[in-house]
Design an enzyme around this catalytic site. Structure first.
Site, PDB file in Angstrom:
ATOM      1  CG  HIS A   1      -1.863  -1.133   1.304  1.00 56.20           C
ATOM      2  ND1 HIS A   1      -2.626  -1.400   2.417  1.00 56.20           N
ATOM      3  CD2 HIS A   1      -2.193  -2.084   0.401  1.00 56.20           C
ATOM      4  CE1 HIS A   1      -3.386  -2.459   2.189  1.00 56.20           C
ATOM      5  NE2 HIS A   1      -3.131  -2.892   0.976  1.00 56.20           N
ATOM      6  CG  LEU A   2       3.877   1.351  -1.936  1.00 52.22           C
ATOM      7  CD1 LEU A   2       4.762   0.911  -3.104  1.00 52.22           C
ATOM      8  CD2 LEU A   2       4.722   1.626  -0.703  1.00 52.22           C
TER       9      LEU A   2
END
Length: 546
Positions: free
Chosen positions: A475-476
């Site tokens: 999750h960036l």
């Protein structure tokens, strides 16, 4: 300068699929690539790039997609895929620098979607304007558009991906329902659901981009393996290879080139990009790829690194870095696993499908906005089955959950470039991230709520495990922030770079605030919204020059 050793494409031939995806697909770039000008060049074949390419091709545009990784062979599991992915410099849990940072989930055709669990949540209204509770210095956390603007794109994608499962009670009233019936809850989910209800929670089925029933020419889930450990053997999961790229690979105005790394963007004048310099990783030859528009979809770490590498006389600090914000404000989301065991019917324990199939079938959002949580907002709790790299419990039923929560954006958390070089001679990526103490307090609160849920379920041997989120994540977000003010953002509300009119960013880089849910569906909805705008812009431009 020291070189950081990375995987060589020629060393990994057994992991590569022996066949192309279709007539439009090949490894490497052919001679004469620089002679053609494409309508659009899409850089990256993951969650957002595939959605954008699909829309642009179906609008009649000539699209070239370049992807650094290769198509994976069916037998390749997550462990092997991770070993093929270049790592980055990052801080460990003690704050020391290591070369074990994770700048992506996996590097291959389809990106991390081929190993993701399919969790497909819509963001909440709070996620688009959290400023009442989220206070940060010098960072605007309000999105430049609203949930209502994104709902039509959520609906399109939920139908296309075959998303199954409900939503938290009372959420998104008035929007059309575009999801199929939920998957059957796992044995663990049934126990967790009952425990949650006894605590006053409102559990709901985890929304999953996995076919419960045949849909879109793809089979129903056969529960043959755990989705987060192996490639889907039936095509039931809505990864972007199955849903978007495989159909596109037969399209005459689409070209997919794998094993091609985008090194930097090039400019011949201020305000736009003239070409992207690419490396054919099999031959070692560099090529110049030209297009009218460039769609950057590499992920929030790799896209920022690409822009920072793109130093030109017109953009001396990197394309798009007019505000010195490229790479800054990196958000990972904080998360932690908790697990315990309960007694179960021997027939359940003997069932080979108990620990396969969808990784999550129940979720809780009762602490998403919670006045008792430090700061007034918490996060998600959901079932998260153990992947097969870890020993499963055979004499009891394991209850394993994960909590996920948004982090406060901080400009000191950033992506940068090292003086060290990677195996292609490019500056290595640096991930400089330190969790905010406020977020660590919130994480402790949420893990306490998870422990209470497990104890209520009768679990014993409760233990926790860090996800290692600070060294990289699947999750960036946030490194090319969207906003109306060019002095305080990198891209506008449509993902267009303020200082480069023909460059758009469609991955999680654009997010001003990361939200507290799995972001894939929201990133894809943004990509669909942006690609429709690109198609309209190019059509209008073409009509004006007829």
């Amino acid at each position: 300068m020291e070189r950081l050793r990375g995987p060589s494409p020629l060393e990994n031939t057994t992991a590569r699929h022996p066949a192309p995806l279709g007539p439009a697909h090949r490894d490497g770039l052919e001679p004469g690539t620089a002679d053609r000008v494409w309508d659009v060049c899409v850089i990256g074949s993951g969650a957002s790039g595939a959605v954008a390419a699909d829309r642009l091709v179906r609008q009649g545009l000539d699209v070239l997609m370049v992807e650094e990784g290769f198509r994976l062979a069916p037998h390749v599991g997550l462990d092997e895929a991770e070993s093929l992915s270049r790592q980055a410099l990052a801080r460990d849990g003690e704050g020391n620098w290591t070369d074990e940072g994770w700048p992506w989930t996996t590097s291959n055709l389809g990106g991390g979607t081929v190993y993701y669990g399919g969790a497909s949540f819509r963001y909440r209204p709070f996620d688009f304007d959290p400023g009442e509770l989220v206070h940060t210095d010098g960072v605007d956390v309000r999105w430049p558009y609203t949930l209502a603007d994104l709902v039509p794109y959520y609906e399109v994608l939920e139908r296309r991906l075959g998303v199954c499962g409900g939503d938290a009670p009372g959420i998104h009233r008035g929007s059309r329902h575009s999801r199929g019936p939920a998957h059957q809850p796992s044995p663990a989910a049934r126990v967790l659901r009952a425990a949650g209800e006894s605590l006053g929670y409102r559990p709901f089925p985890t929304p999953l981009a996995i076919n419960r029933d045949p849909h879109g020419g793809r089979a129903a889930c056969a529960r043959d393996s755990l989705c987060v450990s192996h490639l889907c053997p039936t095509g039931a999961k809505g990864d972007v290879v199955a849903v978007f790229l495989a159909p596109l690979a037969a399209h005459p105005n689409f070209a997919l080139r794998t094993g091609v790394r985008a090194l930097r963007l090039e400019q011949d004048r201020s305000g736009e990009v003239a070409a992207v310099r690419c490396l054919d990783r099999q031959t070692g030859q560099a090529h110049r790829v030209r297009a009218r528009v460039y769609v950057v979809a590499c992920n929030a770490i790799q896209s920022a690194a690409l822009l920072l590498r793109s130093r030109t006389p017109y953009s001396p600090d990197g394309v798009g870095n007019h505000s010195h914000l490229v790479g800054r404000g990196l958000c990972m989301k904080l998360s932690e696993y908790l697990s315990g065991t309960v007694d179960a019917d021997p027939a359940v324990l003997a069932d080979p499908y108990t620990n396969t199939g969808p990784f999550s079938t129940v979720a809780f959002l009762d602490h998403y906005l919670d006045p008792d949580c430090p700061g007034g907002f918490g996060g998600l709790i959901y079932e998260s089955k153990r992947d097969q790299r870890h020993k499963l419990v055979h004499d009891a039923l394991e209850l394993r959950i994960e909590t996920i929560l948004a982090d406060h954006p901080n400009l000191d958390n950033r992506v940068g470039l090292s003086t060290h070089l990677d195996e292609d001679g490019m500056p290595a990526v640096v991930i400089d991230y330190t969790p905010d103490p406020r977020d660590l307090d919130r994480l402790r609160y949420m893990t306490g709520r998870c422990e209470r849920l497990l104890r209520t379920a009768g679990a014993r041997g409760i233990r926790s495990r860090s996800t290692g989120f600070a060294q990289g994540s699947s999750h960036l977000h946030g490194t090319c922030r969207a906003g109306h003010d060019p002095a305080r953002s990198v891209v506008d509300a449509w993902g267009r770079v303020h200082s480069a009119d023909n460059v758009y960013i469609v991955d999680g880089s654009f997010m001003p605030y990361p939200g507290g849910l799995n972001p894939t569906l929201t990133i894809q909805a943004h990509a669909l919204r942006t690609s429709r705008a690109i198609a309209s812009h190019l059509a209008a431009d073409r009509a004006a020059h007829v």
